[in-house]
Design a protein around this motif. Structure first.
Motif, short mmCIF file in Angstrom:
data_model
loop_
_atom_site.label_atom_id
_atom_site.label_comp_id
_atom_site.label_asym_id
_atom_site.label_seq_id
_atom_site.Cartn_x
_atom_site.Cartn_y
_atom_site.Cartn_z
N SER A 67 0.90 -1.04 -0.05
CA SER A 67 -0.02 -0.15 0.02
C SER A 67 0.78 1.23 0.02
O SER A 67 0.58 2.11 -0.62
CB SER A 67 -1.07 -0.01 1.16
N VAL A 68 1.79 1.23 0.66
CA VAL A 68 2.72 2.28 0.98
C VAL A 68 3.51 2.76 -0.38
O VAL A 68 3.46 3.80 -0.87
CB VAL A 68 3.98 2.28 1.95
N SER A 69 3.73 1.54 -1.20
CA SER A 69 4.55 1.57 -2.58
C SER A 69 3.58 2.34 -3.29
O SER A 69 4.15 2.98 -4.22
CB SER A 69 4.91 0.18 -2.94
N ARG A 70 2.21 1.76 -3.10
CA ARG A 70 1.28 2.22 -4.40
C ARG A 70 1.24 3.91 -3.94
O ARG A 70 0.63 4.62 -4.97
CB ARG A 70 -0.11 1.65 -4.24
N TYR A 71 0.94 4.36 -2.82
CA TYR A 71 1.12 5.60 -2.59
C TYR A 71 2.33 6.47 -3.04
O TYR A 71 1.90 7.35 -3.75
CB TYR A 71 1.04 5.85 -0.94
N PHE A 72 3.45 6.07 -3.07
CA PHE A 72 4.56 6.84 -3.47
C PHE A 72 4.56 6.58 -5.03
O PHE A 72 5.15 7.67 -5.72
CB PHE A 72 5.76 6.18 -3.00
N SER A 73 4.05 5.67 -5.72
CA SER A 73 4.11 5.71 -7.07
C SER A 73 3.05 6.32 -7.70
O SER A 73 3.00 6.45 -8.96
CB SER A 73 3.90 3.97 -7.40
N GLY A 74 1.77 6.55 -7.01
CA GLY A 74 0.68 7.24 -7.76
C GLY A 74 -0.31 6.26 -8.26
O GLY A 74 -1.37 6.93 -8.82
N ALA A 75 -0.09 5.05 -7.90
CA ALA A 75 -0.99 4.14 -8.16
C ALA A 75 -2.50 4.46 -7.48
O ALA A 75 -3.50 4.20 -7.94
CB ALA A 75 -0.65 2.59 -8.16
N ARG A 76 -2.22 4.90 -6.14
CA ARG A 76 -3.28 5.34 -5.38
C ARG A 76 -2.92 6.52 -4.82
O ARG A 76 -1.79 6.84 -4.55
CB ARG A 76 -3.56 4.28 -4.09
N ILE A 77 -4.03 7.50 -4.52
CA ILE A 77 -3.87 8.86 -3.78
C ILE A 77 -3.66 8.46 -2.19
O ILE A 77 -4.68 7.72 -1.75
CB ILE A 77 -5.00 9.59 -4.09
N ALA A 78 -2.70 8.93 -1.82
CA ALA A 78 -2.40 8.89 -0.24
C ALA A 78 -3.60 9.51 0.54
O ALA A 78 -3.89 10.73 0.38
CB ALA A 78 -1.04 9.43 0.05
N PRO A 79 -3.78 8.75 1.63
CA PRO A 79 -4.81 9.49 2.47
C PRO A 79 -4.27 10.58 3.12
O PRO A 79 -3.27 10.68 3.20
CB PRO A 79 -5.65 8.34 3.19
N LYS A 80 -5.43 11.47 3.86
CA LYS A 80 -4.79 12.66 4.43
C LYS A 80 -4.00 12.25 5.93
O LYS A 80 -2.94 13.03 5.97
CB LYS A 80 -6.24 13.38 5.03
N GLU A 81 -4.44 11.09 6.42
CA GLU A 81 -3.52 10.71 7.63
C GLU A 81 -2.35 10.38 7.44
O GLU A 81 -1.30 10.54 8.20
CB GLU A 81 -4.34 9.80 8.47
N PHE A 82 -2.03 9.59 6.13
CA PHE A 82 -0.84 9.08 5.78
C PHE A 82 0.09 10.36 5.55
O PHE A 82 1.34 10.16 5.90
CB PHE A 82 -0.95 8.26 4.50
N VAL A 83 -0.43 11.33 4.80
CA VAL A 83 0.23 12.55 4.47
C VAL A 83 0.65 13.23 5.82
O VAL A 83 1.96 13.58 5.80
CB VAL A 83 -0.29 13.39 3.65
#
Length: 745
Positions: free
Chosen positions: A43-59
């Motif tokens: 999941s973290v990898s998909r956030y950094f690659s742009g496959a998924r938009i990172a949620p607000k709490e992750f940012v």
């Protein structure tokens, strides 16, 4: 490890590039960071690659860790910048799909927390079992030592008891047992907390699963809707669809028949027709006449049209009830014909009008294919025209009902001059529920009433008529203002829960110079003094009629002679007390006051009701009272006193009738009274005589034998007096009659 931002979407690429810069500032691997933030590595990898938009709490967590690592706080500008980047990325992505992915990640984290909580719970259970076993063994050892010590003491003599005191082994066993028990308490507390955490984790998993199912269903629905939109996009952009949307947006915007007819014509011009007309039967509009004199509303260029031919086509369509497609010749013989499409306007199976569209020769003529499309719009237009007609008819009915219920001429009452005005509102909501009234009460008193039913139109007018009739009926019982409003509130509940109104009820006594007022959610009245000072009376506002459960308070106000009381509807402007003081002079009558106040008010959309009363009072020398004792000779005393008083007022011609009727009423009162009877004479433009006693039973004419002793007095009063009546008082009752001072008896 290099993280490549996902291409093809500049907003997503900018957001992931900024996240990558923040991650590189940490200086750790992706695996370690995923473990630190308790998230799945994928999941973290998909956030950094742009496959998924990172949620607000992750940012926010990433910003916090960067600040802790670098030792520098994150500025608000950086937080705002990353927030804007994230929102821009979300706008180019499917929000529902992003929500599903985010919920899946959160559900995975919650399931892992649930597993950890289960492991900890099992570990604590094993520790608790082992500690309980140790405690049990320590307790057995302690009990054995105590038993050995007790046996040794039992076998020893009195002088040898000192040899069997507690030794170090017993004290050690006791201390070990206490420590084990404390450890058991701690383990049980920690186990309870671990079980609570496991239950919370289970609840969170259940909630996340429910939200995930709902989000997946919404995503499926959104995808299906998107597919349908793509499938019908071409059809939605067709000329027929555009006309349908324009029709829904432009036709029927106002509840007015003529405006709706004009809008119906304008929606087809100039795209679909050069000119358009709506023909309506005069009988449909409530105008006397024949169908040969159709009323027309048009829009567009009418230069090339033949009016006579158009009316003929409209009459034929009204007669047959079917569309007509025909050419219309031009003004000159060599002109090309115009294309004309005439459609019937029908409701409930009856054609009441026709819609006629005309195209000039330079345009393509109407075809049979246009009839199906435009006939559907004509049906919708007919419904809108009929709705507007019914709305206007209901408004006229409500206005007529309200005008019939509002008094036209104020009553002429002694000691009080009254004037009132009603101005309908200028809005489109229809007639309101404002009303006012002036009701004559016994003792030369007058009840001043003003009210406002919430709402507009026919329902408000109907409720107003019921409330006004209720106030008049309750006023005939001569109830105090607070009790009258309570009865009116009970009446509102019997009529239904949707009847709400404000009401102000005031009773002016011109003899005692007092005014009793009670309010049900209405604005307090204005008292204008002789010196020009306008005072807003401090009356408790109360709650509106129809709310129920709250008492209505009656308050008494002393009123000086010559003051003016102004009652008004809730829709008037603020600061009316100052305005009354500025406009109303000491010599202005109630009519002048109403005219001045209405002239100073701006144009209003709501109705305005105004009632003004100049409270002059009755001079004290025109009022006489006599306390009649309970004595056989009292009637003779009453007649002598009445004769003397009328001679003093110059009303000798009324002596015989007044003495006779007053004596009869006093005789009736003495038969049922336990206390002395009160007799009062009031001389204004009429002679009022009142007899009060302490009995609550109201007298009535004896229908069986009107000449009997018990009914003879009322029979004489009903025949010889101009007016008479009876009503209850807080203690006892009052019977009164009036005689005209200018009439010879």
């Amino acid at each position: 490890m290099t993280l490549e931002p996902r291409g093809g979407e500049p907003e997503v690429a900018a957001f992931t590039a900024f996240l990558e810069q923040l991650f590189q500032a940490l200086g750790i691997s992706l695996t370690r960071y995923a473990a630190r933030c308790n998230r799945d590595k994928g999941s973290v990898s998909r956030y950094f690659s742009g496959a998924r938009i990172a949620p607000k709490e992750f940012v926010e967590e990433l910003l916090r860790q960067v600040a802790e690592t670098t030792g520098e706080s994150v500025t608000p500008e950086v937080q705002e910048h990353v927030h804007r980047l994230r929102m821009a990325a979300l706008q180019v992505r499917n929000a529902s799909r992003h929500e599903v992915e985010e919920l899946r990640d959160r559900l995975g984290s919650a399931e892992r927390e649930l597993q950890l909580a289960g492991v900890r719970e099992r570990y604590l259970l094993r520790s608790l079992e082992a500690t309980e076993a140790q405690a049990h063994q320590a307790e057995q050892r302690y009990r054995q030592l105590e038993a050995d010590r007790a046996a040794a003491r039992y076998g020893a003599g009195p002088g040898e008891l000192e040899r069997w005191a507690d030794g170090p082994e017993t004290e050690h066993a006791r201390e070990e047992l206490r420590e084990l028990r404390r450890e058991l308490d701690l383990l049980r507390t920690e186990l309870a907390r671990a079980q609570e955490l496991r239950h919370d984790a289970e609840d969170q998993c259940v909630r996340l699963e429910a939200r995930l199912l709902a989000a997946e269903a919404a995503l499926t629905t959104q995808r299906a809707r998107h597919e349908r939109e793509l499938r019908y996009r071409a059809e939605l952009e067709s000329p027929a669809a555009v006309l349908g949307r324009e029709f829904a947006r432009k036709v029927g915007t106002k509840p007015d028949l003529f405006a709706t007819a004009t809008e119906l014509c304008e929606v087809f011009v100039p795209v679909w027709a050069t000119s358009a007309k709506v023909f309506l039967r005069p009988a449909y509009l409530g105008v006397p006449g024949q169908d040969s004199s159709l009323m027309a509303f048009q829009s567009g260029d009418d230069e090339f049209e033949d009016p006579g031919r158009q009316f003929d086509e409209a009459r034929r369509v009204l007669r047959d009830g079917v569309p007509s497609l025909a050419p219309v010749p031009g003004e000159l013989d060599d002109d090309l014909p115009h294309s004309t499409l005439t459609l019937p306007l029908s409701v409930r199976g009856e054609a009441f009008g026709a819609l006629q569209l005309v195209r000039e020769p330079s345009r393509l003529p109407f075809e049979r294919a246009d009839i199906e499309l435009l006939s559907g719009l004509a049906e919708r237009g007919a419904l809108l025209l009929d709705s507007a007609r019914l709305y206007q008819a209901e408004g006229r009915l409500a206005s007529a009902l309200q005008r019939s219920m509002i008094p036209t001429e104020p009553p002429r009452l002694p000691g009080t001059r009254i004037a009132h005005r009603y101005v309908p509102g200028g809005g489109e909501a229809g007639a309101g529920g404002d009303w006012f009234d002036a009701i004559q009460l016994p003792g030369s008193r007058v009840a001043l009433v003003i009210g406002d039913v919430m709402g507009h139109g026919l329902p408000a007018a109907q409720a107003m008529s019921r409330f006004r009739a209720g106030v008049q009926a309750f006023a005939a019982l001569d109830l105090p203002p607070g009790q009258l409003l309570r009865h009116l509130d009970n009446l509102a509940h019997t009529l239904g829960d949707d009847h709400l109104a404000t009401c102000l009820y005031a009773v002016y006594d011109p003899i005692n110079r007092t005014c009793e007022v009670a309010s049900a959610g209405h604005t307090p009245p204005v008292l204008v003094h002789r010196d020009g000072r306008g005072e807003l009376l401090p009356i408790s506002p109360g709650v509106p009629i129809g709310v129920g459960g709250i008492p209505f308070v009656t308050q008494q106000v002393d009123v000086p002679d010559g003051a003016m009381l102004v009652l008004y509807s809730d829709s008037l402007v603020d600061g009316l007390a100052e305005l009354c003081g500025e406009l109303i002079g000491p010599d202005d009558g109630p009519d002048d006051a109403c005219t001045l106040l209405l002239g100073a008010l701006p144009d209003r959309r709501d109705d305005v009701a105004l009632l003004a009363a100049r409270l002059d009072g009755i001079p004290q020398d025109r009022v006489a009272t006599f306390v009649v004792p309970l004595h056989p000779t009292a009637v003779r005393m009453v007649r002598q006193w009445v004769r003397a008083r009328l001679e003093q007022w110059g009303l000798d011609h009324l002596s015989f009738t007044a003495e006779l009727l007053a004596g009869e009423l006093v005789t009736n009162a003495q038969r049922v009274a336990h206390l002395p009877v009160d007799l009062q004479l009031v001389c204004t433009d009429r002679l009022l005589i009142e007899v009060c006693d302490d009995d609550h039973e109201l007298p009535a004419l004896n229908d069986d034998d009107p000449l009997a002793d018990s009914g003879r007095g009322l029979l004489l009063v009903s025949r010889l007096a101009d007016r008479w009546g009876a009503s209850r008082k807080p203690v006892g009752k009052v019977v009164w009659f009036e005689l005209g001072v200018g009439r010879e008896q």
